[in-house]
Enzyme design. Structure first.
Site, short mmCIF file in Angstrom:
data_model
loop_
_atom_site.label_atom_id
_atom_site.label_comp_id
_atom_site.label_asym_id
_atom_site.label_seq_id
_atom_site.Cartn_x
_atom_site.Cartn_y
_atom_site.Cartn_z
N LYS A 193 0.85 -1.20 0.00
CA LYS A 193 0.00 0.00 0.00
C LYS A 193 0.88 1.25 0.00
O LYS A 193 1.51 1.58 0.99
CB LYS A 193 -0.94 0.05 1.21
N GLU A 268 9.94 1.03 10.59
CA GLU A 268 10.99 2.02 10.34
C GLU A 268 10.31 3.37 10.50
O GLU A 268 9.50 3.76 9.66
CB GLU A 268 11.57 1.79 8.95
N CYS A 302 13.69 10.43 7.10
CA CYS A 302 13.56 9.93 8.47
C CYS A 302 14.88 10.04 9.24
O CYS A 302 14.88 10.23 10.44
CB CYS A 302 13.06 8.49 8.46
N GLU A 399 10.31 15.63 15.87
CA GLU A 399 10.59 15.48 14.45
C GLU A 399 9.76 16.51 13.69
O GLU A 399 8.58 16.70 13.97
CB GLU A 399 10.21 14.07 13.99
P1 NAP Z 1 1.88 8.09 8.24
O1 NAP Z 1 0.48 8.48 8.53
O2 NAP Z 1 2.60 7.30 9.23
O3 NAP Z 1 1.86 7.37 6.82
C1 NAP Z 1 2.71 6.32 6.40
C2 NAP Z 1 1.89 5.23 5.72
O4 NAP Z 1 1.03 4.60 6.68
C3 NAP Z 1 0.97 5.73 4.63
O5 NAP Z 1 0.88 4.77 3.61
C4 NAP Z 1 -0.34 5.86 5.38
O6 NAP Z 1 -1.48 5.92 4.59
C5 NAP Z 1 -0.31 4.63 6.25
N1 NAP Z 1 -1.20 4.68 7.40
C6 NAP Z 1 -1.68 5.77 8.05
N2 NAP Z 1 -2.49 5.40 9.06
C7 NAP Z 1 -2.53 4.04 9.05
C8 NAP Z 1 -3.20 3.07 9.85
N3 NAP Z 1 -3.99 3.41 10.86
N4 NAP Z 1 -3.01 1.76 9.57
C9 NAP Z 1 -2.22 1.39 8.56
N5 NAP Z 1 -1.57 2.26 7.76
C10 NAP Z 1 -1.72 3.57 8.00
O7 NAP Z 1 2.71 9.38 7.91
P2 NAP Z 1 2.12 10.78 7.38
O8 NAP Z 1 0.90 11.20 8.11
O9 NAP Z 1 2.00 10.70 5.93
O10 NAP Z 1 3.30 11.71 7.84
C11 NAP Z 1 3.29 12.13 9.19
C12 NAP Z 1 4.64 12.13 9.80
O11 NAP Z 1 5.23 10.84 9.66
C13 NAP Z 1 5.65 13.04 9.17
O12 NAP Z 1 5.52 14.35 9.60
C14 NAP Z 1 6.92 12.39 9.62
O13 NAP Z 1 7.22 12.78 10.92
C15 NAP Z 1 6.60 10.94 9.62
N6 NAP Z 1 7.08 10.23 8.44
C16 NAP Z 1 8.14 9.41 8.59
C17 NAP Z 1 8.63 8.74 7.49
C18 NAP Z 1 9.80 7.83 7.60
O14 NAP Z 1 10.43 7.55 6.60
N7 NAP Z 1 10.12 7.31 8.76
C19 NAP Z 1 8.07 8.91 6.24
C20 NAP Z 1 6.95 9.75 6.11
C21 NAP Z 1 6.48 10.38 7.23
P3 NAP Z 1 -1.99 7.39 4.11
O15 NAP Z 1 -1.28 7.60 2.85
O16 NAP Z 1 -3.44 7.35 3.96
O17 NAP Z 1 -1.58 8.36 5.18
#
Ligand code: NAP
Ligand code: MG
Length: 495
Positions: A193, A268, A302, A399
């Site tokens: 996904k 991760e 990250c 972060e």
């Molecule tokens: P996120 O919500 O953690 O999204 C990452 C992935 O998880 C996306 O595919 C997302 O789908 C999915 N997801 C979200 N909620 C879920 C759930 N309840 N169950 C299963 N999968 C789920 O990250 P974001 O909101 O896009 O970004 C928020 C913060 O995450 C950023 O500000 C940053 O701090 C952090 N981040 C970290 C990394 C990293 O490489 N470690 C990468 C991106 C972001 P959707 O596309 O629908 O959200």
């Protein structure tokens, strides 16, 4: 990361996949018939739409993956044939490199030259590296230690089963490669996904997976929201393992949900990585590298080095150097060949970043450079440098995931390990010094998955990557990741 440099020639708008999902070898709409709009973050314009996969679509995809798992076309495929498929996929990515880079630049906003030379090359390298593994994966022959009777005991590695992989928007193609390549090398089948904001390179990769000749159902790609498609994948009883990259909060939620079925999980997550400049460092290396370590990919990284520690007597020199390097970075749309810093991925992310800057400023951080949105079209945030000595300031502690650096002067070298470790995270650290003893002492003492010494941003398929503490658990890349996609079975035969 690889530095092989290829100039992207073709800057036309790329042809985008039609937004259908790949399930069981077919391109399909979501059963609910709905779609999600996809935006170009540089212009805020809608560039297309993709299927809004939900629980029923995930169920179909998991069933397809489950069938493919036991189908002889995959389960009985020789290791060398699996290697050939992975190599073919790497070759196809290479043949379509310019197009993939342009899709990534349009969809995510990142600079097209960087997308071409880092992201696409990283994906190619990942598939090439893991293409070498299937024929080398093996078990051990082990002596039974506690008996004088004769046994023949050995281990075999078996694919863990159907794997659910959930990836973020900051490196859409690279993350898809980091997830798919080791899972496929291990003989698993996958439901991937992509992030809702950046689905297109994963879908294009799905087309290449088919062109390479993977049997139907081995790779399934379901687009959709995390709270629908992602959540359904985490809860599906036929999924044996979830590999997740994203936020720490969603990671904790997934770990808690997966505990109900004891699904295997690797996470991760986020970081607040320190960059430490020692008094003897070569500043001509340290300053530009520390700048890249934080601002690369507009800080949406990250393992970004977002806490910069410099000795008090060199602090102003370092601050001036980083400020000058940052102001020379050209901010612009990803598809502009001269762009170095693109927009952040979405309006939501831009608001999050600006809000953190405001909270940091209100809590007393001094904003030396940037601090605002740039322009009023596109999600551009000015590269921002804050100075603070308050370890509770949000810009020091939280972060940001945008182009924001917190710079901190220090007095006592012996206190650096404590300062570096004063965080819930532990993904990476960058250390600049010419003193080998200091370098190795810091490398041992800092609680982080990777320590880069006199360099930054070196992520390689052959090097384990992952986090300590709340940056997650499990490691990606290298032979180590194969442990996450295989079960070890012990066979003990009485002779
Ligand atoms: P996120 O919500 O953690 O999204 C990452 C992935 O998880 C996306 O595919 C997302 O789908 C999915 N997801 C979200 N909620 C879920 C759930 N309840 N169950 C299963 N999968 C789920 O990250 P974001 O909101 O896009 O970004 C928020 C913060 O995450 C950023 O500000 C940053 O701090 C952090 N981040 C970290 C990394 C990293 O490489 N470690 C990468 C991106 C972001 P959707 O596309 O629908 O959200
Ligand atoms: Mg987008």
């Amino acid at each position: 990361m690889t530095t092989q440099s290829v100039k992207t020639q073709d800057l036309r708008l790329p042809h985008l996949p039609n937004g259908r999902m790949l399930i069981g070898g077919q391109w399909v709409e979501a059963l609910g018939g709905e779609r999600i709009k996809v935006l170009d973050p540089a212009t805020e314009r809608t560039i297309g739409s993709v299927a809004r996969g939900q629980a029923a679509d995930i169920d179909l995809a998991v069933r397809a993956a489950d069938n493919a798992l036991s189908n002889a076309s995959w389960s009985k495929m020789s290791a060398l044939d699996r290697e050939r498929l992975l190599t073919r996929l790497a070759n196809l990515i290479e043949e379509n490199a310019d197009e993939l880079a342009r899709i990534e630049a349009l969809d995510n906003g990142k600079a097209v030259t960087i997308a071409r030379n880092i992201d696409v090359v990283g994906a190619i390298n990942t598939f090439r590296y893991f293409a070498g593994w299937p024929s080398k994966m093996s078990g051990l022959t082990l002596p039974v230690s506690s008996s004088s009777e004769d046994y023949h005991a050995y281990t075999i590695r078996q694919p863990i089963g159907v794997v659910g992989q959930i990836i973020p928007w900051n490196y859409p193609l690279v993350m898809a490669a980091w997830k798919l390549a080791p899972a496929l090398a291990s003989g698993c089948t996958v439901v991937l996904k992509p992030a809702e904001q950046t689905p297109y390179t994963a879908l294009r990769l799905g087309e290449l997976v088919q062109e390479a000749g993977f049997p139907p159902g081995v790779v399934n790609i379901v687009t959709g929201f995390g709270f629908e498609a992602g959540d359904a994948l985490v809860h599906h009883p036929r999924v044996s393992k979830i590999a997740f990259t994203g936020s720490t909060s969603v990671g904790k939620h997934i770990a808690a949900s997966a505990a109900k079925t004891l699904k295997r999980v690797s996470l991760e997550l986020g970081g607040k990585s320190p960059t430490i400049i020692l008094p003897d460092a070569d500043l001509d290396v340290a300053i530009p590298t520390a700048t890249q370590a934080c601002f690369f990919n507009s800080g949406q990284l990250c393992f970004a080095g977002t806490r910069l520690f410099a000795p008090r007597n060199l602090f102003n020199r370092v601050l001036k150097g980083v400020s000058s390097a940052v102001t020379q970075m050209k901010v612009g749309p990803g598809l502009d060949v001269d762009t170095v810093l693109g927009p952040v991925v979405s309006e939501v992310q831009m608001e999050r970043v600006l809000d953190k800057i405001d909270r940091g400023r209100n809590a007393g951080a001094s904003i030396e450079v940037g601090g605002s949105r740039r322009g009023n079209v596109g999600y551009f945030v000015e590269p921002t440098i804050a100075v603070t000595t308050d370890v509770m300031n949000p810009l020091y502690r939280e972060e940001v995931f945008g182009p924001v650096l917190a710079a901190i002067p220090y007095d006592d070298i012996d206190d650096l390990i404590r300062l570096a470790n004063d965080t819930d995270y532990g993904l990476g650290a960058n250390v600049f010094t010419r003193d080998i003893s200091a370098a190795h002492t810091l490398a041992r003492g800092i609680e982080a998955g990777t320590i880069w010494v006199n360099c930054a941003l070196v992520a390689d398929p052959a090097l384990p990557f992952g986090g300590f503490k709340q940056s997650g658990y499990g490691r990606e890349n290298s032979g180590v990741v194969l442990d996450h996609y295989t079960e070890i079975k012990t066979v003990c035969v009485k002779l």
